[in-house]
Design an enzyme around this catalytic site. Structure first.
Site, PDB file in Angstrom:
ATOM      1  N   GLY A  91      -2.064   1.975  -7.615  1.00 23.70           N
ATOM      2  CA  GLY A  91      -1.224   2.205  -8.797  1.00 23.70           C
ATOM      3  C   GLY A  91      -0.578   0.896  -9.234  1.00 23.70           C
ATOM      4  N   GLY A 130       0.173   5.809 -10.374  1.00 25.85           N
ATOM      5  CA  GLY A 130      -1.269   5.697 -10.614  1.00 25.85           C
ATOM      6  C   GLY A 130      -1.604   6.172 -12.015  1.00 25.85           C
ATOM      7  CB  THR A 162      -5.407   6.651   2.525  1.00 31.08           C
ATOM      8  OG1 THR A 162      -5.396   5.313   2.978  1.00 31.08           O
ATOM      9  CG2 THR A 162      -4.365   6.838   1.439  1.00 31.08           C
ATOM     10  CE1 TYR A 221     -11.476  10.502  -2.877  1.00 29.51           C
ATOM     11  CE2 TYR A 221     -13.295  11.081  -4.324  1.00 29.51           C
ATOM     12  CZ  TYR A 221     -11.947  10.965  -4.106  1.00 29.51           C
ATOM     13  OH  TYR A 221     -11.066  11.302  -5.089  1.00 29.51           O
TER      14      TYR A 221
END
Ligand code: UDP
Length: 320
Positions: free
Chosen positions: A36, A10, A95, A149
């Site tokens: 990435g 990334g 994730t 997030y």
């Protein structure tokens, strides 16, 4: 030192990999190339001490093996970018929470030092600027996906600190403030690469909201310097650190600066938040780091100023 960098292909991970190799360390990268790119590490292939594996951190047997072979883990693999988060909230939550869970679980077996990359987003819409690490998080309601997030990263922080407290796993948490520089892509909504791409293409520069909201942008090289210093400081273990640059700029001023520095004829176009993201989207008006803690512990001082960063991003995008 042998470092494992998850998310090492990334934007930030690839700069960290390069710096650690330059310092004579061994680096192994684990990245599933979800956000990435192999291009980010192409120049590192063939360098002594560098290896990479294209796979997910959720491949636990592989992860365990890679952690076993490392002294320190920089866990940077995550779903990032406000646009991505709003469009794919399930992916973001799963994730970010599960990835950190498995990294901590396997690092704990061999008590390997783990860096957890968190974010300034965890301060949410708090108006108590500059943000200190001990300050409250002020998040919005759960039907506004943006906050997922911050929340996923807060769970990562809680879990890491719980491992430290309960099992003495050495962890360091870093909260990154709008990291920018070459190789960052605007694909997932980040503002600087988006503005530079638009300016170079002569397309309208899209300012969301009224453009009075501000951010403090930090050069990726300064972030990497902070990580390297913290990794060499045993007293950092168990701590949470802001990594940022206190210089502040409004998004309108950023658009004007990018347009001027790129010599662009682009117009500046204002787009309401609900069109840019989703109905009811909440942005934060200011986000400034207090960096007293990291400055005191390791003498961290951000060096690269905004116009220099913009110049580097323009040059990199022109060359590519
Ligand atoms: N932004 C913008 N135009 C864009 C992308 C972002 O005006 O094309 C704004 C965004 O609404 C926010 C700021 O720029 O106020 C920084 O956005 P970014 O997604 O880079 O990071 P954030 O600080 O929101 O995590």
């Amino acid at each position: 030192m042998k470092a494992l960098i998850t998310g090492g292909a990334g934007f930030i991970g690839s700069h960290l990999a390069e710096r650690l190799l330059d310092d004579g360390h061994e680096v192994s990268v684990l990245d599933n190339l979800s956000t990435g790119s192999i291009d980010n590490i192409a120049h590192l292939k063939g360098r002594a001490g560098f290896s990479y594996t294209i796979d997910s951190v959720t491949n636990e047997s592989l992860l365990a093996e890679l952690i076993d072979g490392s002294d320190v883990v920089f866990h940077l693999a995550a779903a990032v970018g406000v646009k991505l988060i709003v469009e794919q909230p399930v992916h973001t939550i799963e994730t970010n929470v599960h990835g950190t869970e498995v990294v901590l679980k396997h690092a704990n077996k061999k008590k390997k030092l783990v860096f957890i990359a968190s974010t300034s987003e965890v301060y949410g819409k708090s108006a108590d600027v500059p943000f200190r690490e001990a300050a409250d998080s002020v998040l919005g309601p759960t039907d506004k996906h943006r906050w997922a997030y911050a929340c996923s990263k807060l769970i990562d922080e809680f879990l890491a600190l719980a491992y430290w407290k309960e099992k003495k796993l050495p962890v360091v948490i870093v909260r990154l403030f709008n990291t920018v520089g070459p190789r960052q892509t605007g694909q997932y909504g980040m503002v600087l690469p988006t503005f530079v791409r638009q300016a170079l293409a002569g397309q309208p520069i899209t300012v969301f909201g009224d453009g009075t909201q501000s951010r403090s942008f930090t050069y990726v090289g300064d972030v990497v310097e902070a990580l390297v210093r913290l990794a060499g400081e045993p007293r950092a273990v168990g701590g949470v650190f802001n990594i940022g640059n206190m210089g502040e700029v409004s998004i309108t001023d950023l658009a004007v600066l990018v347009k001027t520095m790129a010599g662009s004829c682009s117009s500046i176009q204002y787009i309401p938040y609900d069109q840019a993201y989703e109905a009811g989207f909440e942005d934060m008006p200011r986000r400034v780091p207090d960096i007293t803690k990291i400055r005191k512990l390791v003498g961290y001082e951000p060096k690269v100023k905004l116009d220099e960063i913009i110049r580097k991003v323009i040059d990199h995008m022109r060359a590519n």
